[in-house]
Design a protein around this motif. Structure first.
Motif, PDB file in Angstrom:
ATOM      1  N   VAL A 219       0.856  -1.192   0.000  1.00 27.68           N
ATOM      2  CA  VAL A 219       0.000   0.000   0.000  1.00 27.68           C
ATOM      3  C   VAL A 219       0.888   1.237   0.000  1.00 27.68           C
ATOM      4  CG1 VAL A 219      -2.062  -0.980   1.098  1.00 27.68           C
ATOM      5  CG2 VAL A 219      -0.259  -0.026   2.517  1.00 27.68           C
ATOM      6  N   ARG A 220       0.377   2.311  -0.584  1.00 27.26           N
ATOM      7  CA  ARG A 220       1.162   3.543  -0.655  1.00 27.26           C
ATOM      8  C   ARG A 220       1.208   4.293   0.676  1.00 27.26           C
ATOM      9  NH1 ARG A 220      -2.066   4.107  -5.535  1.00 27.26           N
ATOM     10  NH2 ARG A 220      -3.086   5.955  -4.718  1.00 27.26           N
ATOM     11  N   HIS A 221       0.237   4.040   1.549  1.00 27.94           N
ATOM     12  CA  HIS A 221       0.146   4.767   2.811  1.00 27.94           C
ATOM     13  C   HIS A 221      -0.083   3.795   3.974  1.00 27.94           C
ATOM     14  CE1 HIS A 221      -0.096   8.496   0.504  1.00 27.94           C
ATOM     15  NE2 HIS A 221      -0.920   7.846  -0.295  1.00 27.94           N
ATOM     16  N   PRO A 222       0.910   2.965   4.296  1.00 31.99           N
ATOM     17  CA  PRO A 222       0.690   1.945   5.330  1.00 31.99           C
ATOM     18  C   PRO A 222       0.414   2.512   6.717  1.00 31.99           C
ATOM     19  CG  PRO A 222       2.999   2.005   4.689  1.00 31.99           C
ATOM     20  CD  PRO A 222       2.251   2.882   3.730  1.00 31.99           C
ATOM     21  N   ILE A 223       0.936   3.675   7.024  1.00 33.93           N
ATOM     22  CA  ILE A 223       0.686   4.244   8.349  1.00 33.93           C
ATOM     23  C   ILE A 223      -0.779   4.676   8.450  1.00 33.93           C
ATOM     24  CG2 ILE A 223       1.306   6.091   9.968  1.00 33.93           C
ATOM     25  CD1 ILE A 223       4.189   5.902   8.817  1.00 33.93           C
ATOM     26  N   TYR A 224      -1.323   5.255   7.402  1.00 40.26           N
ATOM     27  CA  TYR A 224      -2.748   5.612   7.402  1.00 40.26           C
ATOM     28  C   TYR A 224      -3.609   4.350   7.462  1.00 40.26           C
ATOM     29  CZ  TYR A 224      -1.125  10.223   5.752  1.00 40.26           C
ATOM     30  OH  TYR A 224      -0.503  11.435   5.608  1.00 40.26           O
ATOM     31  N   THR A 225      -3.203   3.325   6.724  1.00 39.62           N
ATOM     32  CA  THR A 225      -3.915   2.052   6.776  1.00 39.62           C
ATOM     33  C   THR A 225      -3.921   1.518   8.201  1.00 39.62           C
ATOM     34  OG1 THR A 225      -3.344   1.540   4.482  1.00 39.62           O
ATOM     35  CG2 THR A 225      -3.935  -0.326   5.892  1.00 39.62           C
ATOM     36  N   ALA A 226      -2.776   1.619   8.858  1.00 38.98           N
ATOM     37  CA  ALA A 226      -2.669   1.148  10.245  1.00 38.98           C
ATOM     38  C   ALA A 226      -3.573   1.944  11.175  1.00 38.98           C
ATOM     39  CB  ALA A 226      -1.211   1.241  10.711  1.00 38.98           C
ATOM     40  N   LEU A 227      -3.640   3.255  10.994  1.00 39.53           N
ATOM     41  CA  LEU A 227      -4.511   4.077  11.838  1.00 39.53           C
ATOM     42  C   LEU A 227      -5.979   3.673  11.651  1.00 39.53           C
ATOM     43  CD1 LEU A 227      -2.864   7.595  11.395  1.00 39.53           C
ATOM     44  CD2 LEU A 227      -2.814   6.138  13.426  1.00 39.53           C
ATOM     45  N   LEU A 228      -6.363   3.403  10.422  1.00 38.46           N
ATOM     46  CA  LEU A 228      -7.746   3.002  10.162  1.00 38.46           C
ATOM     47  C   LEU A 228      -8.037   1.598  10.692  1.00 38.46           C
ATOM     48  CD1 LEU A 228      -8.083   4.493   6.584  1.00 38.46           C
ATOM     49  CD2 LEU A 228      -9.241   5.292   8.669  1.00 38.46           C
ATOM     50  N   LEU A 229      -7.098   0.681  10.526  1.00 35.70           N
ATOM     51  CA  LEU A 229      -7.285  -0.685  11.021  1.00 35.70           C
ATOM     52  C   LEU A 229      -7.345  -0.703  12.552  1.00 35.70           C
ATOM     53  CD1 LEU A 229      -7.425  -3.735  10.429  1.00 35.70           C
ATOM     54  CD2 LEU A 229      -4.915  -3.753  10.500  1.00 35.70           C
ATOM     55  N   GLY A 230      -6.413  -0.009  13.187  1.00 36.50           N
ATOM     56  CA  GLY A 230      -6.427   0.061  14.654  1.00 36.50           C
ATOM     57  C   GLY A 230      -7.657   0.778  15.169  1.00 36.50           C
ATOM     58  N   GLY A 231      -8.051   1.835  14.473  1.00 39.18           N
ATOM     59  CA  GLY A 231      -9.268   2.561  14.859  1.00 39.18           C
ATOM     60  C   GLY A 231     -10.501   1.693  14.737  1.00 39.18           C
ATOM     61  N   ALA A 232     -10.555   0.870  13.692  1.00 41.04           N
ATOM     62  CA  ALA A 232     -11.687  -0.049  13.543  1.00 41.04           C
ATOM     63  C   ALA A 232     -11.699  -1.063  14.689  1.00 41.04           C
ATOM     64  CB  ALA A 232     -11.609  -0.758  12.196  1.00 41.04           C
ATOM     65  N   GLY A 233     -10.518  -1.493  15.118  1.00 47.70           N
ATOM     66  CA  GLY A 233     -10.446  -2.387  16.272  1.00 47.70           C
ATOM     67  C   GLY A 233     -10.978  -1.735  17.531  1.00 47.70           C
ATOM     68  N   VAL A 234     -10.633  -0.472  17.735  1.00 47.95           N
ATOM     69  CA  VAL A 234     -11.139   0.265  18.898  1.00 47.95           C
ATOM     70  C   VAL A 234     -12.657   0.384  18.831  1.00 47.95           C
ATOM     71  CG1 VAL A 234     -11.165   2.543  20.014  1.00 47.95           C
ATOM     72  CG2 VAL A 234      -8.988   1.531  19.314  1.00 47.95           C
ATOM     73  N   VAL A 235     -13.181   0.676  17.651  1.00 49.88           N
ATOM     74  CA  VAL A 235     -14.636   0.786  17.484  1.00 49.88           C
ATOM     75  C   VAL A 235     -15.306  -0.541  17.834  1.00 49.88           C
ATOM     76  CG1 VAL A 235     -16.480   1.058  15.769  1.00 49.88           C
ATOM     77  CG2 VAL A 235     -14.597   2.687  15.824  1.00 49.88           C
ATOM     78  N   LEU A 236     -14.732  -1.650  17.384  1.00 51.05           N
ATOM     79  CA  LEU A 236     -15.319  -2.960  17.677  1.00 51.05           C
ATOM     80  C   LEU A 236     -15.274  -3.301  19.166  1.00 51.05           C
ATOM     81  CD1 LEU A 236     -14.026  -5.112  14.695  1.00 51.05           C
ATOM     82  CD2 LEU A 236     -16.362  -4.323  15.109  1.00 51.05           C
ATOM     83  N   LEU A 237     -14.218  -2.873  19.846  1.00 51.58           N
ATOM     84  CA  LEU A 237     -14.101  -3.161  21.274  1.00 51.58           C
ATOM     85  C   LEU A 237     -15.115  -2.387  22.105  1.00 51.58           C
ATOM     86  CD1 LEU A 237     -10.266  -3.377  21.931  1.00 51.58           C
ATOM     87  CD2 LEU A 237     -11.945  -5.223  22.062  1.00 51.58           C
ATOM     88  N   ALA A 238     -15.394  -1.168  21.712  1.00 50.99           N
ATOM     89  CA  ALA A 238     -16.289  -0.320  22.505  1.00 50.99           C
ATOM     90  C   ALA A 238     -17.169   0.489  21.566  1.00 50.99           C
ATOM     91  CB  ALA A 238     -15.474   0.585  23.412  1.00 50.99           C
ATOM     92  N   ALA A 239     -18.054  -0.197  20.883  1.00 50.61           N
ATOM     93  CA  ALA A 239     -18.868   0.458  19.859  1.00 50.61           C
ATOM     94  C   ALA A 239     -19.919   1.373  20.470  1.00 50.61           C
ATOM     95  CB  ALA A 239     -19.542  -0.590  18.982  1.00 50.61           C
ATOM     96  N   ARG A 240     -19.951   2.534  19.966  1.00 51.95           N
ATOM     97  CA  ARG A 240     -20.980   3.531  20.213  1.00 51.95           C
ATOM     98  C   ARG A 240     -21.118   4.287  18.900  1.00 51.95           C
ATOM     99  NH1 ARG A 240     -23.648   2.052  24.385  1.00 51.95           N
ATOM    100  NH2 ARG A 240     -22.809   2.476  26.419  1.00 51.95           N
ATOM    101  N   PRO A 241     -22.293   4.762  18.592  1.00 53.65           N
ATOM    102  CA  PRO A 241     -22.449   5.512  17.340  1.00 53.65           C
ATOM    103  C   PRO A 241     -21.447   6.669  17.204  1.00 53.65           C
ATOM    104  CG  PRO A 241     -24.592   4.997  18.251  1.00 53.65           C
ATOM    105  CD  PRO A 241     -23.572   4.568  19.281  1.00 53.65           C
ATOM    106  N   ALA A 242     -21.147   7.339  18.286  1.00 53.52           N
ATOM    107  CA  ALA A 242     -20.199   8.457  18.217  1.00 53.52           C
ATOM    108  C   ALA A 242     -18.827   7.982  17.748  1.00 53.52           C
ATOM    109  CB  ALA A 242     -20.091   9.150  19.572  1.00 53.52           C
ATOM    110  N   ARG A 243     -18.393   6.824  18.238  1.00 55.21           N
ATOM    111  CA  ARG A 243     -17.089   6.294  17.820  1.00 55.21           C
ATOM    112  C   ARG A 243     -17.094   5.918  16.345  1.00 55.21           C
ATOM    113  NH1 ARG A 243     -14.922   3.218  22.857  1.00 55.21           N
ATOM    114  NH2 ARG A 243     -13.609   4.898  23.597  1.00 55.21           N
TER     115      ARG A 243
END
Length: 172
Positions: free
Chosen positions: A89-113
């Motif tokens: 991928v051309r932007h692996p750090i951005y990919t990582a931020l999105l992947l990790g952020g999706a993990g955080v959302v799954l752990l503690a899902a709220r519409p705001a997150r």
């Protein structure tokens, strides 16, 4: 030779970095919790996403070396990196931020997150556009790299499929 960017472009770039920091903080700090018991497999999957994202971000940062900057504008010492995680991928750090952020959302899902994660996606996509314009001007080989490498989501199936030219045999 020192490469400088116009002041307005630098201001835009650092404004995007600031908003990114706010969104990342909000992703973690917005009150979470499901109210229901989270299944073990979802906790395990989300945790694996966060761990994988950490390794991906670290690999991307290490590959950039001294050229690493939070700004979407390349630093004066930046070099075009197309190997390692940058081959996928051309932007692996951005990919990582999105992947990790999706993990955080799954752990503690709220519409705001979820909304914060979507805002982060839009922001990082915007950063890639600004960054890629600057990289295209700075590095003559960048256009060829763009043609063969996805922006944020790796095409692992393409990597596993043999090249059609390889199937036809050698050219005589």
């Amino acid at each position: 030779m020192r490469r400088t960017h116009p002041r307005w472009r630098q201001a835009l770039a650092w404004s995007l970095v600031t908003v990114q920091g706010v969104l990342l903080a909000a992703l973690v700090l917005v009150p979470g919790g499901r109210g229901l018991t989270t299944p073990w497999w979802l906790v395990a999957g989300a945790t694996a996403m966060i761990v994988a994202a950490s390794f991906l971000a670290l690999a991307g940062a290490l590959r950039l070396g001294a050229g690493l900057t939070a700004s979407p504008l390349p630093s004066d010492v930046a070099r075009l990196r197309t190997g390692g995680v940058y081959a996928y991928v051309r932007h692996p750090i951005y990919t990582a931020l999105l992947l990790g952020g999706a993990g955080v959302v799954l752990l503690a899902a709220r519409p705001a997150r979820i909304w914060v994660w979507l805002a982060l996606l839009v922001l990082l996509w915007s950063k890639t556009l600004l960054e890629e314009r600057a990289l295209t001007v700075r590095f003559p080989d960048y256009a060829a790299y763009v043609a063969r490498t996805p922006r944020l989501v790796p095409d692992l199936l393409r990597r596993l499929r043999p090249n059609r030219a390889d199937l036809r045999g050698p050219r005589i």
